[in-house]
Design a protein around this motif. Structure first.
Motif, PDB file in Angstrom:
ATOM      1  N   ALA A 151      37.607  34.187  44.058  1.00 39.79           N
ATOM      2  CA  ALA A 151      36.662  35.236  43.656  1.00 39.79           C
ATOM      3  C   ALA A 151      35.231  34.701  43.582  1.00 39.79           C
ATOM      4  CB  ALA A 151      37.074  35.821  42.306  1.00 39.79           C
ATOM      5  N   SER A 152      35.091  33.444  43.148  1.00 42.52           N
ATOM      6  CA  SER A 152      33.750  32.864  43.002  1.00 42.52           C
ATOM      7  C   SER A 152      33.047  32.682  44.342  1.00 42.52           C
ATOM      8  CB  SER A 152      33.841  31.521  42.276  1.00 42.52           C
ATOM      9  OG  SER A 152      34.436  30.520  43.105  1.00 42.52           O
ATOM     10  N   LYS A 153      33.803  32.664  45.407  1.00 44.31           N
ATOM     11  CA  LYS A 153      33.229  32.472  46.746  1.00 44.31           C
ATOM     12  C   LYS A 153      32.914  33.792  47.450  1.00 44.31           C
ATOM     13  CE  LYS A 153      35.010  27.882  47.803  1.00 44.31           C
ATOM     14  NZ  LYS A 153      33.690  27.319  48.199  1.00 44.31           N
ATOM     15  N   CYS A 154      33.249  34.912  46.794  1.00 47.51           N
ATOM     16  CA  CYS A 154      33.033  36.218  47.415  1.00 47.51           C
ATOM     17  C   CYS A 154      31.571  36.666  47.272  1.00 47.51           C
ATOM     18  CB  CYS A 154      33.947  37.269  46.782  1.00 47.51           C
ATOM     19  SG  CYS A 154      35.705  37.025  47.138  1.00 47.51           S
ATOM     20  N   ASP A 155      31.079  37.313  48.323  1.00 45.32           N
ATOM     21  CA  ASP A 155      29.747  37.916  48.254  1.00 45.32           C
ATOM     22  C   ASP A 155      29.797  39.249  47.525  1.00 45.32           C
ATOM     23  OD1 ASP A 155      28.272  35.955  49.999  1.00 45.32           O
ATOM     24  OD2 ASP A 155      29.768  36.623  51.448  1.00 45.32           O
ATOM     25  N   PHE A 156      30.919  39.942  47.671  1.00 42.60           N
ATOM     26  CA  PHE A 156      31.141  41.206  46.967  1.00 42.60           C
ATOM     27  C   PHE A 156      32.556  41.220  46.397  1.00 42.60           C
ATOM     28  CE2 PHE A 156      28.391  42.150  50.644  1.00 42.60           C
ATOM     29  CZ  PHE A 156      27.265  42.679  50.015  1.00 42.60           C
ATOM     30  N   LEU A 157      32.695  41.750  45.186  1.00 41.38           N
ATOM     31  CA  LEU A 157      33.999  42.059  44.627  1.00 41.38           C
ATOM     32  C   LEU A 157      34.085  43.577  44.525  1.00 41.38           C
ATOM     33  CD1 LEU A 157      34.309  39.397  41.771  1.00 41.38           C
ATOM     34  CD2 LEU A 157      35.507  39.413  43.963  1.00 41.38           C
ATOM     35  N   VAL A 158      35.158  44.144  45.057  1.00 44.21           N
ATOM     36  CA  VAL A 158      35.267  45.602  45.108  1.00 44.21           C
ATOM     37  C   VAL A 158      36.557  46.063  44.440  1.00 44.21           C
ATOM     38  CG1 VAL A 158      33.901  45.743  47.223  1.00 44.21           C
ATOM     39  CG2 VAL A 158      36.396  45.592  47.386  1.00 44.21           C
ATOM     40  N   LYS A 159      36.521  47.298  43.964  1.00 49.77           N
ATOM     41  CA  LYS A 159      37.701  47.895  43.345  1.00 49.77           C
ATOM     42  C   LYS A 159      37.849  49.331  43.817  1.00 49.77           C
ATOM     43  CE  LYS A 159      35.192  49.378  39.195  1.00 49.77           C
ATOM     44  NZ  LYS A 159      35.083  49.263  37.720  1.00 49.77           N
ATOM     45  N   ILE A 160      39.087  49.828  43.716  1.00 49.92           N
ATOM     46  CA  ILE A 160      39.373  51.224  44.033  1.00 49.92           C
ATOM     47  C   ILE A 160      39.496  51.954  42.703  1.00 49.92           C
ATOM     48  CG2 ILE A 160      41.019  52.797  45.116  1.00 49.92           C
ATOM     49  CD1 ILE A 160      41.876  50.390  46.888  1.00 49.92           C
ATOM     50  N   PRO A 161      38.642  52.950  42.433  1.00 49.52           N
ATOM     51  CA  PRO A 161      38.689  53.628  41.130  1.00 49.52           C
ATOM     52  C   PRO A 161      40.014  54.357  40.924  1.00 49.52           C
ATOM     53  CG  PRO A 161      37.241  54.801  42.655  1.00 49.52           C
ATOM     54  CD  PRO A 161      37.599  53.507  43.315  1.00 49.52           C
ATOM     55  N   MET A 162      40.528  54.283  39.703  1.00 51.53           N
ATOM     56  CA  MET A 162      41.797  54.901  39.343  1.00 51.53           C
ATOM     57  C   MET A 162      41.552  56.111  38.431  1.00 51.53           C
ATOM     58  SD  MET A 162      44.229  52.918  40.687  1.00 51.53           S
ATOM     59  CE  MET A 162      43.168  52.589  42.107  1.00 51.53           C
ATOM     60  N   SER A 163      42.331  57.158  38.645  1.00 53.29           N
ATOM     61  CA  SER A 163      42.223  58.343  37.792  1.00 53.29           C
ATOM     62  C   SER A 163      43.435  58.524  36.890  1.00 53.29           C
ATOM     63  CB  SER A 163      42.058  59.605  38.656  1.00 53.29           C
ATOM     64  OG  SER A 163      40.859  59.564  39.397  1.00 53.29           O
ATOM     65  N   GLY A 164      44.532  57.813  37.195  1.00 56.34           N
ATOM     66  CA  GLY A 164      45.756  57.962  36.423  1.00 56.34           C
ATOM     67  C   GLY A 164      45.858  56.950  35.297  1.00 56.34           C
ATOM     68  N   LYS A 165      47.013  56.896  34.691  1.00 53.74           N
ATOM     69  CA  LYS A 165      47.253  55.971  33.583  1.00 53.74           C
ATOM     70  C   LYS A 165      47.562  54.561  34.070  1.00 53.74           C
ATOM     71  CE  LYS A 165      48.848  59.593  30.439  1.00 53.74           C
ATOM     72  NZ  LYS A 165      49.964  60.090  29.592  1.00 53.74           N
ATOM     73  N   ILE A 166      48.079  54.442  35.287  1.00 54.94           N
ATOM     74  CA  ILE A 166      48.335  53.122  35.871  1.00 54.94           C
ATOM     75  C   ILE A 166      47.038  52.603  36.469  1.00 54.94           C
ATOM     76  CG2 ILE A 166      49.630  51.857  37.633  1.00 54.94           C
ATOM     77  CD1 ILE A 166      51.866  53.924  37.308  1.00 54.94           C
ATOM     78  N   GLN A 167      46.696  51.365  36.193  1.00 56.89           N
ATOM     79  CA  GLN A 167      45.369  50.849  36.518  1.00 56.89           C
ATOM     80  C   GLN A 167      45.282  50.063  37.817  1.00 56.89           C
ATOM     81  OE1 GLN A 167      42.480  51.654  34.780  1.00 56.89           O
ATOM     82  NE2 GLN A 167      43.985  53.110  33.995  1.00 56.89           N
ATOM     83  N   SER A 168      46.387  49.995  38.557  1.00 53.24           N
ATOM     84  CA  SER A 168      46.305  49.260  39.818  1.00 53.24           C
ATOM     85  C   SER A 168      47.301  49.817  40.822  1.00 53.24           C
ATOM     86  CB  SER A 168      46.580  47.765  39.599  1.00 53.24           C
ATOM     87  OG  SER A 168      47.908  47.570  39.144  1.00 53.24           O
ATOM     88  N   LEU A 169      46.994  49.622  42.101  1.00 47.32           N
ATOM     89  CA  LEU A 169      47.853  50.056  43.196  1.00 47.32           C
ATOM     90  C   LEU A 169      48.690  48.893  43.702  1.00 47.32           C
ATOM     91  CD1 LEU A 169      45.245  52.104  45.259  1.00 47.32           C
ATOM     92  CD2 LEU A 169      47.146  53.062  43.967  1.00 47.32           C
TER      93      LEU A 169
END
Length: 250
Positions: free
Chosen positions: A212-230
């Protein structure tokens, strides 16, 4: 010796440049794709034999009983162990697009996830895939089957030192994008019309801190449900096709 199982993966392998030693078809298998497999094998001079179930299941020792025929769809191809490409081969590929896209799998361990990811990678135009050698699944028959034959069309590199590989990609002009739930921006906020190396991480832990420290960008997919990850394979598909969508815009 490695195996490719399933009708579509075997046909894809026969229609690619994969070095197939032998094709076995379980007695009683019929249909259009079975005929296509026979024709493709004949064109390449590869033996294609029908065999009884007792012999067929010896090529699938990890699948007990009748699962051997069900999970393989009655078709198996034998080939040499998977031949990985080098990073240099991926970067010097003459077919490389003007906006190359490299996919990096950081310690993904489920063969079904890797197979599904590779299928999405091939469909979205990824130029090459990098996987880590340690704490990662390699290219197994399960990966090949789940990928629907994508492993036969992708250049895949296995590296001992991912950090070093990322540094080399940066030297070649790639921007590094990591999928992360922490300190990340919405995945649609990045302009992907640049050479991109996309990193997705382990099913439970995500990408490692050093990665992660070597990334130029860190991105996420926004969640609308109760589960926080895909599931990682689903998330990878979303990210890859967002990159493709942006690049197809005028």
């Amino acid at each position: 010796m490695n195996t490719i199982v399933g009708r579509k993966p075997v046909l894809e392998a026969l229609n690619s440049e994969e070095e197939i030693e032998q094709v076995y078809i379980l007695f009683g298998q019929q249909g259009g794709i079975i005929n296509a497999i026979r024709i493709a094998a004949k064109k390449r001079g590869i033996k294609c034999n029908q065999i009884p179930f007792e012999r067929f299941k010896t090529y699938t020792p990890d699948l007990p009983g009748r699962q051997a025929s069900k999970n393989t769809q009655g078709v198996i191809a034998l080939k040499q162990d998977f031949k990985f490409s080098s990073l240099d081969e991926i970067l010097s590929d003459p077919k490389k697009a003007s906006l190359p896209l490299i996919l990096i799998l950081d310690e993904i361990q489920d063969p079904h996830n890797v197979g599904a990811i590779l299928r999405s990678a091939e469909c979205s135009g990824v130029n090459g895939v990098i996987i880590t050698k340690h704490k990662s699944v390699t290219i197994t028959s399960t990966v090949t089957k789940v990928s629907a034959g994508a492993t036969e069309h992708l250049k895949i590199c296995q590296v001992n030192n991912l950090s070093q590989a990322i540094d080399e990609l940066k030297e070649k002009g790639f921007w590094i994008v990591g999928s992360s739930l922490e300190n990340a921006i919405n995945y649609t906020e990045v302009d992907y019309k640049i050479p991109i190396a996309l990193i997705v991480g382990n099913e439970e832990k995500g990408i490692r801190k050093l990665t992660a420290s070597k990334c130029d960008f860190l991105v996420k997919i926004p969640m609308s449900g109760k589960i926080q990850s895909l599931n990682v394979s689903v998330a990878t598909g979303i990210l890859l096709f967002e990159i493709l969508r942006q690049r197809q815009l005028n």
